[in-house]
Design an enzyme around this catalytic site. Structure first.
Site, PDB file in Angstrom:
ATOM      1  N   THR A 126      -9.158 -44.721  39.540  1.00 22.73           N
ATOM      2  CA  THR A 126     -10.240 -44.144  40.333  1.00 22.73           C
ATOM      3  C   THR A 126     -10.457 -42.711  39.874  1.00 22.73           C
ATOM      4  O   THR A 126      -9.495 -41.973  39.615  1.00 22.73           O
ATOM      5  CB  THR A 126      -9.954 -44.209  41.846  1.00 22.73           C
ATOM      6  OG1 THR A 126     -11.030 -43.586  42.556  1.00 22.73           O
ATOM      7  CG2 THR A 126      -8.646 -43.546  42.228  1.00 22.73           C
ATOM      8  N   GLU A 127     -11.726 -42.325  39.740  1.00 17.66           N
ATOM      9  CA  GLU A 127     -12.054 -41.082  39.043  1.00 17.66           C
ATOM     10  C   GLU A 127     -11.615 -39.830  39.779  1.00 17.66           C
ATOM     11  O   GLU A 127     -11.595 -38.748  39.193  1.00 17.66           O
ATOM     12  CB  GLU A 127     -13.548 -41.015  38.749  1.00 17.66           C
ATOM     13  CG  GLU A 127     -14.430 -40.864  39.967  1.00 17.66           C
ATOM     14  CD  GLU A 127     -15.895 -40.966  39.611  1.00 17.66           C
ATOM     15  OE1 GLU A 127     -16.608 -39.982  39.829  1.00 17.66           O
ATOM     16  OE2 GLU A 127     -16.334 -42.025  39.130  1.00 17.66           O
ATOM     17  N   ASN A 128     -11.266 -39.947  41.072  1.00 16.39           N
ATOM     18  CA  ASN A 128     -10.789 -38.753  41.769  1.00 16.39           C
ATOM     19  C   ASN A 128      -9.305 -38.496  41.526  1.00 16.39           C
ATOM     20  O   ASN A 128      -8.738 -37.571  42.106  1.00 16.39           O
ATOM     21  CB  ASN A 128     -11.082 -38.830  43.269  1.00 16.39           C
ATOM     22  CG  ASN A 128     -10.530 -40.080  43.928  1.00 16.39           C
ATOM     23  OD1 ASN A 128     -10.616 -41.166  43.371  1.00 16.39           O
ATOM     24  ND2 ASN A 128      -9.983 -39.946  45.117  1.00 16.39           N
TER      25      ASN A 128
END
Length: 225
Positions: A48-50
Protein backbone atom coordinates in the site's frame (compact mmCIF):
# COMPACT_ATOMS: atom_id res chain seq x y z
CA UNK A 1 -31.13 -13.54 -18.04
CA UNK A 2 -27.87 -12.81 -16.25
CA UNK A 3 -25.56 -10.29 -17.90
CA UNK A 4 -23.47 -9.06 -14.96
CA UNK A 5 -21.60 -10.41 -11.97
CA UNK A 6 -21.34 -8.69 -8.59
CA UNK A 7 -18.39 -6.59 -7.50
CA UNK A 8 -17.44 -9.22 -4.94
CA UNK A 9 -17.52 -11.94 -7.59
CA UNK A 10 -15.33 -9.77 -9.80
CA UNK A 11 -12.85 -9.24 -6.95
CA UNK A 12 -12.69 -13.02 -6.52
CA UNK A 13 -12.03 -13.44 -10.25
CA UNK A 14 -9.17 -10.94 -10.15
CA UNK A 15 -7.67 -12.61 -7.07
CA UNK A 16 -7.69 -15.93 -8.92
CA UNK A 17 -5.64 -14.39 -11.75
CA UNK A 18 -2.91 -12.87 -9.58
CA UNK A 19 0.17 -15.09 -9.99
CA UNK A 20 1.91 -16.79 -7.09
CA UNK A 21 4.85 -14.81 -5.76
CA UNK A 22 3.50 -11.47 -7.01
CA UNK A 23 3.90 -8.16 -5.20
CA UNK A 24 0.63 -6.31 -5.74
CA UNK A 25 -0.84 -2.87 -5.09
CA UNK A 26 -4.61 -2.52 -4.84
CA UNK A 27 -5.92 0.91 -5.78
CA UNK A 28 -8.43 2.94 -3.79
CA UNK A 29 -12.07 1.89 -4.01
CA UNK A 30 -13.35 -1.39 -5.44
CA UNK A 31 -9.86 -2.88 -6.02
CA UNK A 32 -9.32 -3.12 -2.25
CA UNK A 33 -11.94 -5.92 -2.22
CA UNK A 34 -9.43 -8.21 -3.93
CA UNK A 35 -7.51 -8.51 -0.65
CA UNK A 36 -10.44 -10.39 0.90
CA UNK A 37 -10.09 -13.19 -1.65
CA UNK A 38 -6.36 -13.80 -1.37
CA UNK A 39 -6.14 -16.72 1.05
CA UNK A 40 -3.34 -17.18 3.55
CA UNK A 41 -2.04 -20.06 1.43
CA UNK A 42 -1.42 -17.76 -1.53
CA UNK A 43 2.13 -16.46 -1.90
CA UNK A 44 1.02 -12.91 -2.74
CA UNK A 45 2.36 -9.81 -0.96
CA UNK A 46 0.20 -6.69 -0.89
CA UNK A 47 1.75 -3.22 -0.97
CA UNK A 48 0.00 0.00 0.00
CA UNK A 49 1.44 3.32 -1.11
CA UNK A 50 1.20 4.96 2.32
CA UNK A 51 4.03 2.70 3.47
CA UNK A 52 3.23 -0.95 4.15
CA UNK A 53 4.29 -4.25 2.62
CA UNK A 54 2.31 -7.24 3.82
CA UNK A 55 -1.21 -5.84 3.96
CA UNK A 56 -3.96 -8.32 4.76
CA UNK A 57 -7.70 -8.39 4.28
CA UNK A 58 -10.19 -6.00 5.86
CA UNK A 59 -10.53 -6.58 9.63
CA UNK A 60 -13.67 -7.62 11.47
CA UNK A 61 -15.44 -4.72 13.19
CA UNK A 62 -14.07 -5.65 16.63
CA UNK A 63 -10.50 -6.05 15.34
CA UNK A 64 -9.92 -2.63 13.79
CA UNK A 65 -6.54 -1.06 14.57
CA UNK A 66 -6.76 2.70 13.84
CA UNK A 67 -3.03 2.76 13.09
CA UNK A 68 -3.39 0.23 10.26
CA UNK A 69 -4.92 1.85 7.18
CA UNK A 70 -4.41 1.72 3.44
CA UNK A 71 -3.96 4.69 1.09
CA UNK A 72 -7.73 5.18 1.01
CA UNK A 73 -7.82 5.47 4.82
CA UNK A 74 -9.65 2.15 5.13
CA UNK A 75 -8.83 -0.14 8.04
CA UNK A 76 -6.67 -3.12 7.04
CA UNK A 77 -4.81 -5.95 8.71
CA UNK A 78 -1.13 -6.90 8.58
CA UNK A 79 0.12 -10.39 7.83
CA UNK A 80 3.00 -12.01 9.68
CA UNK A 81 6.27 -10.40 8.59
CA UNK A 82 4.68 -7.15 7.40
CA UNK A 83 6.94 -4.10 7.23
CA UNK A 84 6.36 -0.35 7.43
CA UNK A 85 8.35 2.40 5.74
CA UNK A 86 8.41 6.05 4.72
CA UNK A 87 6.05 7.30 2.02
CA UNK A 88 9.04 8.22 -0.16
CA UNK A 89 10.40 4.68 0.03
CA UNK A 90 6.98 3.37 -0.93
CA UNK A 91 6.91 5.55 -4.04
CA UNK A 92 10.45 4.44 -4.89
CA UNK A 93 9.14 0.88 -4.96
CA UNK A 94 6.29 1.93 -7.24
CA UNK A 95 8.42 3.99 -9.61
CA UNK A 96 11.29 1.53 -9.61
CA UNK A 97 9.39 -1.32 -11.26
CA UNK A 98 9.19 -3.46 -8.11
CA UNK A 99 5.44 -4.12 -8.30
CA UNK A 100 4.33 -7.07 -10.39
CA UNK A 101 0.66 -6.09 -10.57
CA UNK A 102 -1.50 -3.15 -9.61
CA UNK A 103 -5.30 -3.18 -9.70
CA UNK A 104 -6.86 0.20 -10.42
CA UNK A 105 -10.31 1.63 -11.04
CA UNK A 106 -11.08 3.63 -14.18
CA UNK A 107 -13.29 6.26 -15.76
CA UNK A 108 -12.09 5.21 -19.23
CA UNK A 109 -9.68 2.75 -20.86
CA UNK A 110 -8.76 3.16 -24.52
CA UNK A 111 -8.19 0.43 -27.08
CA UNK A 112 -4.45 1.12 -26.90
CA UNK A 113 -4.37 0.69 -23.12
CA UNK A 114 -4.44 4.36 -22.12
CA UNK A 115 -5.94 4.88 -18.67
CA UNK A 116 -8.03 7.78 -17.34
CA UNK A 117 -8.93 7.26 -13.69
CA UNK A 118 -8.25 10.40 -11.68
CA UNK A 119 -10.42 13.19 -13.10
CA UNK A 120 -13.42 13.69 -15.38
CA UNK A 121 -12.03 17.08 -16.31
CA UNK A 122 -15.11 18.94 -15.12
CA UNK A 123 -14.57 22.42 -13.62
CA UNK A 124 -15.64 21.28 -10.15
CA UNK A 125 -13.59 18.05 -10.24
CA UNK A 126 -11.12 17.75 -7.40
CA UNK A 127 -7.55 17.19 -8.69
CA UNK A 128 -6.50 14.13 -6.72
CA UNK A 129 -4.30 11.93 -8.86
CA UNK A 130 -2.41 10.63 -5.80
CA UNK A 131 -0.10 7.79 -6.72
CA UNK A 132 -2.17 6.54 -9.66
CA UNK A 133 0.28 7.76 -12.29
CA UNK A 134 3.21 6.15 -10.50
CA UNK A 135 1.34 2.86 -10.20
CA UNK A 136 0.09 2.86 -13.78
CA UNK A 137 3.54 3.35 -15.22
CA UNK A 138 5.62 1.56 -12.59
CA UNK A 139 3.79 -1.77 -12.26
CA UNK A 140 4.68 -4.57 -14.66
CA UNK A 141 1.00 -5.37 -15.23
CA UNK A 142 -1.96 -3.05 -14.74
CA UNK A 143 -5.34 -4.71 -14.16
CA UNK A 144 -8.36 -2.40 -14.27
CA UNK A 145 -11.45 -3.25 -12.19
CA UNK A 146 -14.56 -1.35 -13.24
CA UNK A 147 -18.16 -1.55 -14.37
CA UNK A 148 -18.38 -1.76 -18.16
CA UNK A 149 -20.92 1.07 -18.33
CA UNK A 150 -21.35 4.38 -16.53
CA UNK A 151 -24.57 5.18 -14.69
CA UNK A 152 -25.77 6.93 -17.83
CA UNK A 153 -25.05 3.84 -19.95
CA UNK A 154 -21.87 5.03 -21.68
CA UNK A 155 -19.06 2.54 -22.22
CA UNK A 156 -15.92 2.93 -20.14
CA UNK A 157 -14.05 1.09 -22.89
CA UNK A 158 -13.44 3.67 -25.60
CA UNK A 159 -11.56 4.24 -28.82
CA UNK A 160 -9.68 7.14 -27.25
CA UNK A 161 -9.94 8.62 -23.76
CA UNK A 162 -11.67 11.99 -23.50
CA UNK A 163 -10.74 12.47 -19.83
CA UNK A 164 -7.29 13.52 -18.56
CA UNK A 165 -4.88 10.59 -18.82
CA UNK A 166 -3.32 8.77 -15.91
CA UNK A 167 -0.98 6.74 -18.10
CA UNK A 168 -0.35 5.95 -21.76
CA UNK A 169 -0.49 2.37 -23.08
CA UNK A 170 -0.21 1.01 -19.54
CA UNK A 171 -3.25 -1.26 -19.09
CA UNK A 172 -2.80 -5.00 -19.59
CA UNK A 173 -6.29 -6.29 -18.80
CA UNK A 174 -9.73 -4.90 -17.91
CA UNK A 175 -12.06 -6.75 -15.54
CA UNK A 176 -15.67 -5.62 -15.83
CA UNK A 177 -19.02 -6.85 -14.55
CA UNK A 178 -19.85 -8.10 -18.09
CA UNK A 179 -16.57 -9.66 -19.26
CA UNK A 180 -12.77 -9.65 -19.03
CA UNK A 181 -10.87 -7.90 -21.80
CA UNK A 182 -7.22 -8.12 -22.87
CA UNK A 183 -5.54 -5.08 -24.40
CA UNK A 184 -3.87 -6.25 -27.62
CA UNK A 185 -2.22 -4.65 -30.64
CA UNK A 186 -5.59 -5.03 -32.38
CA UNK A 187 -7.63 -3.42 -29.60
CA UNK A 188 -9.75 -5.15 -26.97
CA UNK A 189 -9.98 -8.93 -27.04
CA UNK A 190 -12.59 -10.74 -24.95
CA UNK A 191 -10.87 -13.15 -22.59
CA UNK A 192 -13.92 -14.33 -20.66
CA UNK A 193 -17.66 -13.65 -20.83
CA UNK A 194 -19.92 -13.48 -17.78
CA UNK A 195 -23.53 -14.60 -17.71
CA UNK A 196 -25.37 -14.57 -21.03
CA UNK A 197 -23.16 -11.95 -22.66
CA UNK A 198 -21.84 -12.52 -26.17
CA UNK A 199 -19.11 -10.72 -28.06
CA UNK A 200 -21.64 -9.27 -30.47
CA UNK A 201 -23.72 -7.88 -27.58
CA UNK A 202 -20.63 -6.32 -26.02
CA UNK A 203 -19.77 -4.73 -29.34
CA UNK A 204 -23.19 -3.06 -29.32
CA UNK A 205 -22.71 -1.83 -25.75
CA UNK A 206 -19.20 -0.46 -26.35
CA UNK A 207 -19.42 0.58 -30.00
CA UNK A 208 -16.04 -1.09 -30.52
CA UNK A 209 -14.83 -3.95 -32.67
CA UNK A 210 -13.92 -6.76 -30.27
CA UNK A 211 -12.01 -9.95 -30.96
CA UNK A 212 -11.80 -13.30 -29.21
CA UNK A 213 -8.69 -13.53 -27.04
CA UNK A 214 -8.33 -17.20 -28.00
CA UNK A 215 -7.44 -16.08 -31.51
CA UNK A 216 -4.47 -14.16 -30.13
CA UNK A 217 -3.19 -17.00 -27.94
CA UNK A 218 -4.21 -19.93 -30.10
CA UNK A 219 -5.25 -21.85 -26.98
CA UNK A 220 -6.76 -21.52 -23.53
CA UNK A 221 -10.10 -20.28 -22.27
CA UNK A 222 -11.34 -18.09 -25.05
CA UNK A 223 -14.67 -16.35 -25.17
CA UNK A 224 -17.41 -17.57 -27.43
CA UNK A 225 -20.00 -15.52 -29.18
Amino acid sequence: MTTRISRKELAQRIADDIPEGAIVNLGIGAPTLVANYLTDERDVILHTENGMLGMGRAPEADQVDPDLINAGKQAVTAVAGASYFHHADSFAMMRGGHLDVCVLGAFQVSQTGDLANWSTGLPDAIPAVGGAMDLAIGAKDVFVMTDLLTKSGDSKLVDACSYPLTGVACVSRVYTDHAIFEVTADGFAVRELFGDNTISQLQELTGLTLTDAARHTGAGEGAHA
